[in-house]
Design a protein around this motif. Structure first.
Motif, short mmCIF file in Angstrom:
data_model
loop_
_atom_site.label_atom_id
_atom_site.label_comp_id
_atom_site.label_asym_id
_atom_site.label_seq_id
_atom_site.Cartn_x
_atom_site.Cartn_y
_atom_site.Cartn_z
N ASN A 114 0.85 -1.19 0.00
CA ASN A 114 0.00 0.00 0.00
C ASN A 114 0.89 1.24 0.00
O ASN A 114 2.03 1.21 0.46
N TRP A 115 0.35 2.31 -0.53
CA TRP A 115 1.07 3.58 -0.58
C TRP A 115 0.08 4.71 -0.36
O TRP A 115 -1.06 4.64 -0.86
N THR A 116 0.49 5.72 0.38
CA THR A 116 -0.42 6.80 0.74
C THR A 116 -0.10 8.06 -0.06
O THR A 116 1.01 8.60 0.03
N TYR A 117 -1.08 8.50 -0.84
CA TYR A 117 -1.00 9.79 -1.52
C TYR A 117 -1.45 10.87 -0.54
O TYR A 117 -2.41 10.68 0.21
N ASN A 118 -0.77 12.00 -0.58
CA ASN A 118 -1.09 13.10 0.34
C ASN A 118 -0.90 14.41 -0.41
O ASN A 118 0.23 14.81 -0.69
N PHE A 119 -2.01 15.07 -0.77
CA PHE A 119 -1.89 16.29 -1.57
C PHE A 119 -3.00 17.27 -1.21
O PHE A 119 -4.00 16.90 -0.60
N LEU A 552 8.61 5.84 -3.06
CA LEU A 552 9.09 4.53 -3.49
C LEU A 552 10.29 4.70 -4.40
O LEU A 552 10.43 5.71 -5.09
N TYR A 553 11.16 3.69 -4.40
CA TYR A 553 12.36 3.73 -5.23
C TYR A 553 12.31 2.58 -6.24
O TYR A 553 11.85 1.48 -5.95
N CYS A 554 12.81 2.87 -7.44
CA CYS A 554 12.84 1.85 -8.48
C CYS A 554 13.95 2.19 -9.46
O CYS A 554 14.67 3.18 -9.29
N GLY A 555 14.09 1.36 -10.49
CA GLY A 555 15.13 1.60 -11.47
C GLY A 555 16.51 1.54 -10.85
O GLY A 555 16.83 0.64 -10.06
N SER A 556 17.36 2.50 -11.16
CA SER A 556 18.74 2.50 -10.66
C SER A 556 18.80 2.82 -9.17
O SER A 556 19.87 2.70 -8.56
N LEU A 557 17.68 3.21 -8.57
CA LEU A 557 17.64 3.50 -7.13
C LEU A 557 16.92 2.41 -6.34
O LEU A 557 16.60 2.60 -5.16
N SER A 558 16.68 1.27 -6.96
CA SER A 558 15.93 0.19 -6.31
C SER A 558 16.55 -0.25 -4.99
O SER A 558 15.85 -0.63 -4.05
N PRO A 563 11.87 -2.50 2.98
CA PRO A 563 10.63 -3.29 3.06
C PRO A 563 9.46 -2.40 3.48
O PRO A 563 9.64 -1.40 4.18
N GLU A 564 8.29 -2.78 3.05
CA GLU A 564 7.11 -1.99 3.39
C GLU A 564 6.97 -1.87 4.90
O GLU A 564 7.09 -2.84 5.63
N ASP A 565 6.68 -0.63 5.35
CA ASP A 565 6.57 -0.37 6.78
C ASP A 565 5.35 0.48 7.03
O ASP A 565 5.18 1.54 6.44
#
Length: 594
Positions: A114-119, A552-558, A563-565
């Motif tokens: 899960n991921w929380t959007y905040n705007f 979240l990090y992905c690609g060259s920053l993976s 771990p999800e916290d």
């Protein structure tokens, strides 16, 4: 006893802090919380069981209903079997492209995370919708309405409606998004849709031959003499739809965050990705129910008759069911002039207040000097490295492995190029992560030239654009003489008709990286998009918010991804009322035991 008193005092300190945070919910800039569980369910909108994407078990998803300047917190749980991103089309995300929910700005949410959007919906009003932005998932659902209401101190330019109704219309296939995606990857077209849905439901059985028995249809119940606001969104894949209600006028009042000059239409063409608000007065005699129709435009009406959505408008004093033929669409299959003139007729209400007290027209866009010009041309599909791709200026966009602003922050080398051409390329088409280099506080003129045979809708994240001109043929410098420099509508989409151009103006005052794309889902999936990178050379948190703590990090920053916290802060954001109640109980218990 001393321990109990100490415990009580500590609990009350915590309680006071949380009460202060929760008190924000009663302030003008309140926080509004949503939990979205995105999952597959089985539904049969056209009478055939199929896998669709639901939000909280609902198809379509529940609406988001907030007020100007609210902080919106949406915790998204991904229960799909593939990556997910949710985007909030039309929400400006002021200073925070981190929350935009597209691959150029966000790493995707992995399955079971899960991921929380905040705007904040800063200085905005209007009618929008959300949807999953990657993997062609919108073709299977996951969409819902997004309403931003005026603050009570800002008057709306019409009488308060007696009700507010969301209608999500769109073309639909009985194949799910993974099958459709495979078709496109194989170099084939999707073919004719299997139908049109209205609020996730198939057509009312107005014709026994065309519509099977047992299909569930949408029924809108209204009271005679009352006026309702209908927010209509085309959430489909690639089909322009004509929207109409039998025997009722549609008084256009707002589109994508701007109040319009109010005009009556018997029907209106709504292209893919577009949103409109109509005021509809229930002024008929209710001798029977009435048809609500969304039918395919610019198609052979005989061959495409099944691509028609039909819902029912039911007065509480209705004397019978709807029957007979549907109200006819415009009879101009091969002539787009009527539709273009409709689009031109949609104008900005310059005297109405929008999100702020000052009139919308106080921003005199027509008197601002243009600082940069781009002519963007889309063409029919081409082959690049053996694959069919859709291009802008000869470039099929390749999404970066590391999102653009994330790569900037960590100085990742060459994840993208700031070399998007100002004019259509003359060389061989290519695939590339080519981005427009926008100038902060510049004023950009973009010419959208459509060399395809279908209507293409363009959308720009992060901004409203002023639609100042459109015509058939090739745009030239002389075309500026036709621009509307006073009340051209400010909105987040712009339609471009086949063999025609549309001109838009945009003030680059929102720092970030912003997706410019075709809303036609097949073309977008195949590469018809780019990004505008707008950076303040004098770095300041007042013009761009820092990267969020939960990025979240992905690609060259993976390797940086932990771990999800689910932290206490996340729990507080997601479950504020429950925690408040728990603390009240704990404090009360402590007093009792004392």
């Amino acid at each position: 006893m001393d321990f109990s008193r100490g415990l009580v005092m500590k609990l009350w300190v915590v309680f006071a802090h949380i009460s202060w945070l929760l008190g924000l919910s009663s302030a003008e800039d309140a926080s509004v919380y949503y939990n979205f569980v995105v999952s597959y369910i089985t539904a049969s909108p056209l009478g055939v069981p199929q896998q669709v994407i639901a939000v909280n078990g609902k198809f379509p998803g529940p609406p988001i209903n907030v007020t100007t300047n609210n902080y919106v917190v949406v915790n998204v749980k991904n229960k799909l079997d593939e990556d997910l991103l949710m985007t909030w089309a039309g929400v400006y995300q002021r200073k925070s492209s981190w929350q935009d929910g597209v691959l150029g700005t966000n790493c995707p949410i992995p399955p079971r995370w899960n991921w929380t959007y905040n705007f904040q919906v800063k200085d905005q009003i209007g009618s929008f919708f959300y949807f999953p932005s990657i993997n062609f998932q919108r073709a299977s659902g996951g969409f819902g309405g997004f309403i931003i209401n005026n603050r009570p101190i800002i008057p709306i330019p019409f009488a308060q409606p007696d009700g507010d109704i969301i209608l999500l219309i769109g073309d639909w296939y009985t194949r799910n998004h993974t099958a459709l995606r495979k078709t496109l990857d194989g170099g084939k077209g999707l073919g004719m849709p299997d139908g049109v849905l209205i609020n996730g439901k198939g057509p009312y059985r107005y014709n026994d031959t065309l519509v099977s028995d047992g299909i569930d249809y949408e029924k809108i119940t209204v009271h005679p003499g009352k006026a309702y606001r209908l927010r209509v969104h085309n959430v489909g894949i690639s089909t322009s739809l004509n929207f109409r209600i039998q025997n009722h006028n549609l008084l256009l009042a707002e589109t994508e965050g701007s109040y319009t000059v109010q005009q009556n239409y018997t029907s209106l063409d709504i292209h893919v990705g577009q949103s409109y608000s109509f005021l509809v007065t229930m002024d008929q005699n209710a001798s029977s129910d009435y048809y609500i129709v969304a039918s395919a435009r610019f198609k052979n009406q005989t061959a495409w008759r099944r691509v028609t959505g039909v819902a029912i408008l039911h007065y509480t004093n209705s004397k019978g069911k709807a029957s007979g033929p549907l109200p006819p669409p415009p009879q101009d299959e091969f002539d787009k002039s009527f539709s273009m003139n409709q689009a031109r007729s949609i104008r900005w209400n310059v005297t109405a207040s929008g999100a702020r007290p000052n009139p919308q027209g106080s921003f005199r866009y027509g008197s601002i000097n243009v600082t940069d010009i781009y002519v963007l041309q889309n063409k029919p599909l081409v082959k690049i490295d053996g694959k069919h791709r859709a291009t802008l200026n000869g470039i099929a966009f390749e999404n970066p492995a590391t999102p653009i602003r994330l790569a900037d922050g960590y100085r990742v080398k060459k994840p993208y190029k700031l070399n998007f051409p100002h004019r259509p390329s003359v060389g061989a088409p290519r695939s590339e992560t080519s981005v427009i280099n926008g100038t902060y506080r510049g004023f950009l003129e973009i010419i959208l030239q459509n060399n395809e045979t279908k209507v293409v809708t363009y959308h720009l994240d992060g901004y409203a654009v002023f639609v100042v001109g459109m015509d058939f043929g090739e745009w030239t410098e002389n075309s500026r003489g036709t621009y509307n420099k006073w009340d051209g509508i400010a909105r987040t989409t712009a339609p471009v008709y086949p063999g025609a151009w549309t001109a838009i103006l945009v003030s680059l005052d929102n720092v970030g990286v912003w997706n410019l794309r075709t809303e036609n889902l097949d073309s977008w999936y195949l590469g018809q998009e780019t990004y505008i990178r707008v950076v303040n050379p004098e770095f300041s948190n007042t013009t761009e918010f820092p990267m969020p703590d939960n990025a979240l990090y992905c690609g060259s920053l993976s390797k940086l991804q932990k771990p999800e916290d689910i932290s206490s802060a996340t729990l507080l954001r997601e479950y504020p009322i429950q925690l408040w109640s728990m603390l009240v109980i704990i404090c009360a218990s402590a007093f009792v035991f004392h």
